[in-house]
Design a protein around this motif. Structure first.
Motif, PDB file in Angstrom:
ATOM      1  N   VAL A  47      -6.612  28.817  -3.416  1.00 28.76           N
ATOM      2  CA  VAL A  47      -7.356  30.077  -3.527  1.00 28.76           C
ATOM      3  C   VAL A  47      -7.147  30.646  -4.920  1.00 28.76           C
ATOM      4  O   VAL A  47      -6.004  30.756  -5.391  1.00 28.76           O
ATOM      5  N   THR A  48      -8.211  31.011  -5.572  1.00 25.95           N
ATOM      6  CA  THR A  48      -8.146  31.510  -6.950  1.00 25.95           C
ATOM      7  C   THR A  48      -7.897  33.014  -6.971  1.00 25.95           C
ATOM      8  O   THR A  48      -8.015  33.697  -5.954  1.00 25.95           O
ATOM      9  N   ASN A  49      -7.588  33.516  -8.146  1.00 24.14           N
ATOM     10  CA  ASN A  49      -7.304  34.949  -8.290  1.00 24.14           C
ATOM     11  C   ASN A  49      -8.528  35.826  -8.036  1.00 24.14           C
ATOM     12  O   ASN A  49      -8.382  37.017  -7.758  1.00 24.14           O
ATOM     13  N   ASP A  50      -9.723  35.241  -8.157  1.00 25.59           N
ATOM     14  CA  ASP A  50     -10.944  36.014  -7.908  1.00 25.59           C
ATOM     15  C   ASP A  50     -11.510  35.729  -6.511  1.00 25.59           C
ATOM     16  O   ASP A  50     -12.699  35.907  -6.257  1.00 25.59           O
ATOM     17  N   ASN A  51     -10.640  35.242  -5.608  1.00 24.62           N
ATOM     18  CA  ASN A  51     -10.981  35.030  -4.206  1.00 24.62           C
ATOM     19  C   ASN A  51     -12.029  33.938  -4.013  1.00 24.62           C
ATOM     20  O   ASN A  51     -12.840  33.987  -3.100  1.00 24.62           O
ATOM     21  N   ASP A  52     -12.013  32.960  -4.889  1.00 30.76           N
ATOM     22  CA  ASP A  52     -12.819  31.762  -4.725  1.00 30.76           C
ATOM     23  C   ASP A  52     -11.864  30.629  -4.353  1.00 30.76           C
ATOM     24  O   ASP A  52     -10.729  30.894  -3.970  1.00 30.76           O
ATOM     25  N   PHE A  53     -12.284  29.378  -4.471  1.00 32.25           N
ATOM     26  CA  PHE A  53     -11.377  28.282  -4.129  1.00 32.25           C
ATOM     27  C   PHE A  53     -11.650  27.061  -4.994  1.00 32.25           C
ATOM     28  O   PHE A  53     -12.742  26.852  -5.510  1.00 32.25           O
ATOM     29  N   ILE A  54     -10.586  26.257  -5.149  1.00 29.08           N
ATOM     30  CA  ILE A  54     -10.648  24.965  -5.812  1.00 29.08           C
ATOM     31  C   ILE A  54     -10.009  23.959  -4.871  1.00 29.08           C
ATOM     32  O   ILE A  54      -8.896  24.180  -4.373  1.00 29.08           O
ATOM     33  N   ASP A  55     -10.691  22.847  -4.611  1.00 31.11           N
ATOM     34  CA  ASP A  55     -10.136  21.811  -3.745  1.00 31.11           C
ATOM     35  C   ASP A  55      -9.424  20.752  -4.579  1.00 31.11           C
ATOM     36  O   ASP A  55      -9.999  20.185  -5.518  1.00 31.11           O
ATOM     37  N   LEU A  56      -8.168  20.494  -4.232  1.00 32.80           N
ATOM     38  CA  LEU A  56      -7.347  19.508  -4.911  1.00 32.80           C
ATOM     39  C   LEU A  56      -7.103  18.334  -3.963  1.00 32.80           C
ATOM     40  O   LEU A  56      -6.657  18.529  -2.833  1.00 32.80           O
ATOM     41  N   ASP A  57      -7.396  17.123  -4.421  1.00 30.63           N
ATOM     42  CA  ASP A  57      -7.216  15.931  -3.597  1.00 30.63           C
ATOM     43  C   ASP A  57      -6.019  15.138  -4.102  1.00 30.63           C
ATOM     44  O   ASP A  57      -6.030  14.606  -5.215  1.00 30.63           O
ATOM     45  N   TRP A  58      -4.988  15.069  -3.266  1.00 28.50           N
ATOM     46  CA  TRP A  58      -3.707  14.470  -3.629  1.00 28.50           C
ATOM     47  C   TRP A  58      -3.595  13.047  -3.092  1.00 28.50           C
ATOM     48  O   TRP A  58      -4.033  12.740  -1.986  1.00 28.50           O
ATOM     49  N   SER A  59      -2.973  12.169  -3.872  1.00 31.48           N
ATOM     50  CA  SER A  59      -2.544  10.852  -3.395  1.00 31.48           C
ATOM     51  C   SER A  59      -1.142  10.603  -3.931  1.00 31.48           C
ATOM     52  O   SER A  59      -0.770  11.150  -4.973  1.00 31.48           O
ATOM     53  N   PHE A  60      -0.387   9.763  -3.223  1.00 36.31           N
ATOM     54  CA  PHE A  60       1.046   9.712  -3.495  1.00 36.31           C
ATOM     55  C   PHE A  60       1.561   8.290  -3.709  1.00 36.31           C
ATOM     56  O   PHE A  60       1.058   7.329  -3.106  1.00 36.31           O
ATOM     57  N   THR A  61       2.577   8.186  -4.546  1.00 36.62           N
ATOM     58  CA  THR A  61       3.283   6.923  -4.728  1.00 36.62           C
ATOM     59  C   THR A  61       4.154   6.666  -3.496  1.00 36.62           C
ATOM     60  O   THR A  61       4.325   7.556  -2.653  1.00 36.62           O
ATOM     61  N   GLU A  62       4.695   5.460  -3.400  1.00 35.89           N
ATOM     62  CA  GLU A  62       5.397   5.089  -2.165  1.00 35.89           C
ATOM     63  C   GLU A  62       6.701   5.846  -1.979  1.00 35.89           C
ATOM     64  O   GLU A  62       7.100   6.137  -0.852  1.00 35.89           O
ATOM     65  N   GLU A  63       7.393   6.147  -3.052  1.00 40.49           N
ATOM     66  CA  GLU A  63       8.678   6.827  -2.935  1.00 40.49           C
ATOM     67  C   GLU A  63       8.624   8.187  -3.622  1.00 40.49           C
ATOM     68  O   GLU A  63       7.776   8.443  -4.472  1.00 40.49           O
ATOM     69  N   LYS A  64       9.520   9.058  -3.250  1.00 42.86           N
ATOM     70  CA  LYS A  64       9.563  10.403  -3.831  1.00 42.86           C
ATOM     71  C   LYS A  64       9.705  10.317  -5.344  1.00 42.86           C
ATOM     72  O   LYS A  64      10.474   9.506  -5.868  1.00 42.86           O
ATOM     73  N   THR A  65       8.978  11.150  -6.069  1.00 44.46           N
ATOM     74  CA  THR A  65       8.951  11.083  -7.517  1.00 44.46           C
ATOM     75  C   THR A  65       8.889  12.472  -8.136  1.00 44.46           C
ATOM     76  O   THR A  65       8.449  13.430  -7.483  1.00 44.46           O
ATOM     77  N   ASN A  66       9.320  12.556  -9.392  1.00 44.43           N
ATOM     78  CA  ASN A  66       9.168  13.810 -10.130  1.00 44.43           C
ATOM     79  C   ASN A  66       8.015  13.727 -11.122  1.00 44.43           C
ATOM     80  O   ASN A  66       7.824  14.608 -11.942  1.00 44.43           O
ATOM     81  N   LYS A  67       7.215  12.628 -10.998  1.00 40.94           N
ATOM     82  CA  LYS A  67       6.110  12.397 -11.921  1.00 40.94           C
ATOM     83  C   LYS A  67       4.764  12.688 -11.256  1.00 40.94           C
ATOM     84  O   LYS A  67       4.561  12.353 -10.089  1.00 40.94           O
ATOM     85  N   LEU A  68       3.861  13.277 -12.029  1.00 41.37           N
ATOM     86  CA  LEU A  68       2.535  13.636 -11.513  1.00 41.37           C
ATOM     87  C   LEU A  68       1.496  13.441 -12.598  1.00 41.37           C
ATOM     88  O   LEU A  68       1.720  13.778 -13.762  1.00 41.37           O
ATOM     89  N   VAL A  69       0.325  12.923 -12.228  1.00 41.83           N
ATOM     90  CA  VAL A  69      -0.838  12.921 -13.107  1.00 41.83           C
ATOM     91  C   VAL A  69      -1.887  13.858 -12.502  1.00 41.83           C
ATOM     92  O   VAL A  69      -2.143  13.825 -11.297  1.00 41.83           O
ATOM     93  N   ILE A  70      -2.434  14.721 -13.343  1.00 42.26           N
ATOM     94  CA  ILE A  70      -3.512  15.618 -12.934  1.00 42.26           C
ATOM     95  C   ILE A  70      -4.792  15.110 -13.571  1.00 42.26           C
ATOM     96  O   ILE A  70      -4.861  14.954 -14.799  1.00 42.26           O
ATOM     97  N   ILE A  71      -5.818  14.842 -12.755  1.00 41.14           N
ATOM     98  CA  ILE A  71      -7.029  14.186 -13.234  1.00 41.14           C
ATOM     99  C   ILE A  71      -8.228  15.125 -13.104  1.00 41.14           C
ATOM    100  O   ILE A  71      -8.452  15.731 -12.044  1.00 41.14           O
TER     101      ILE A  71
END
Length: 320
Positions: free
Chosen positions: A41-65
């Motif tokens: 939910v955005t600050n102006d009461n709109d929305f952005i949909d984020l689609d997540w996919s994950f590596t096999e093990e827990k990680t501290n690394k992320l790519v934002i596309i």
């Protein structure tokens, strides 16, 4: 930085920029990426949909596309990028801009090429709610310009270690002129059809702001930006929008390792979309100009595209 000599040499048919562009956009399939949607939910009461996919093990690394004009998080160039990063220890979050996730957004405004504040909002949401300490940004086309503009215009958190922009139209005015040429007629027609369909949906919500007469005036993509994009997002007109939203004005301010991968035979890009001088004068900016690749093409073997291999390689090198 010196301009990077590219190692990309595609098969014969993919040396044709139009073939590479169309094949990658219409014929390529990417399987095996399981996405989970989370709505922001955005600050102006709109929305952005984020689609997540994950590596096999827990990680501290992320790519934002970040996808291109009228794209979404399910386009093969997005899921292909998520897939290679997932296989190499990164979670991935693929951003759908407002109105791009399959559901119209709530407000009269939508998304545009220079909305770096939106990128900052998404990044801060992730930093505030997750524990990633090594983040890479990757943007395609419009999303490439958007990523670069964010890097050059905002205070970048220390967790963001690198960025890659692919087929980035850093000179939006020049790119607009190119896409209106006869060589790009089919692409321009496709973009216009998609944009007008969304505008007609928005007309149902805002009939006082969008009339049938207004829509009839839109003949070209520039007309769309004059009549809707600029007016909905606080610009005087299309030319003001192109100027203020072009990342070329902020490249000198980039302070983290950043790769721009723009093919010489990309029919969408003007000469100024190859920022050679900016790259020479900024030690953080790496510019690679392959002879081939088209627009977000970069076909390579085993359905893993060159831009995907190159982005992972670059991120790995600069985060060692």
């Amino acid at each position: 930085m010196p301009i990077i000599t590219s190692a990309y040499h595609p098969p014969h048919f993919f040396k044709n920029g139009h073939f590479a562009t169309i094949y990658a956009g219409k014929l390529r399939k990417v399987n095996g990426v399981k996405q989970q949607r989370k709505q922001l939910v955005t600050n102006d009461n709109d929305f952005i949909d984020l689609d997540w996919s994950f590596t096999e093990e827990k990680t501290n690394k992320l790519v934002i596309i970040f996808h291109g004009l009228e794209g979404n998080a399910q386009r093969p160039y997005v899921t292909g990028s998520a897939k290679i990063f997932n296989k190499n220890g990164y979670d991935a979050v693929c951003v759908n801009y407002r109105s791009c996730s399959g559901t119209p957004n709530k407000l009269f405004r939508s998304y545009h090429s220079g909305d770096s504040d939106e990128v900052e909002f998404i990044v801060q949401h992730i930093l505030n709610n997750y524990t990633y300490s090594e983040i890479v940004l990757k943007g395609f086309s419009l999303g490439g310009n958007l990523t670069l503009k964010y890097l050059g215009q905002h205070q970048i958190p220390s967790a963001i270690k690198a960025a890659i922009a692919v087929s980035a139209p850093v000179d939006l005015y020049g790119s607009m002129l190119e896409i209106h040429k006869r060589k790009n007629f089919i692409y321009a027609l496709r973009f216009k059809k998609s944009l007008l369909a969304k505008l007609k949906e928005k007309q149902q919500l805002f009939p006082d702001k969008i009339t049938d007469q207004t829509i009839k005036k839109i003949i070209t993509l520039k007309d769309f930006d004059d009549i809707y994009t600029s007016q909905a997002h606080g610009f005087k007109n299309a030319l003001d929008y192109y100027d203020k939203s072009s990342a070329m004005h902020t490249l000198e301010n980039i302070k983290i390792p950043t790769l721009i991968l723009n093919a010489k035979n990309d029919s969408f890009l003007s000469e100024r979309c190859f920022p050679i001088e900016a790259a020479k004068n900024n030690t953080h900016l790496h510019l690679e100009i392959p002879e081939y690749g088209g627009h977000v093409g970069f076909y390579d073997t085993q359905n893993v595209y060159y831009n995907e291999k190159r982005a992972l390689q670059f991120a790995t090198e600069v985060t060692k």
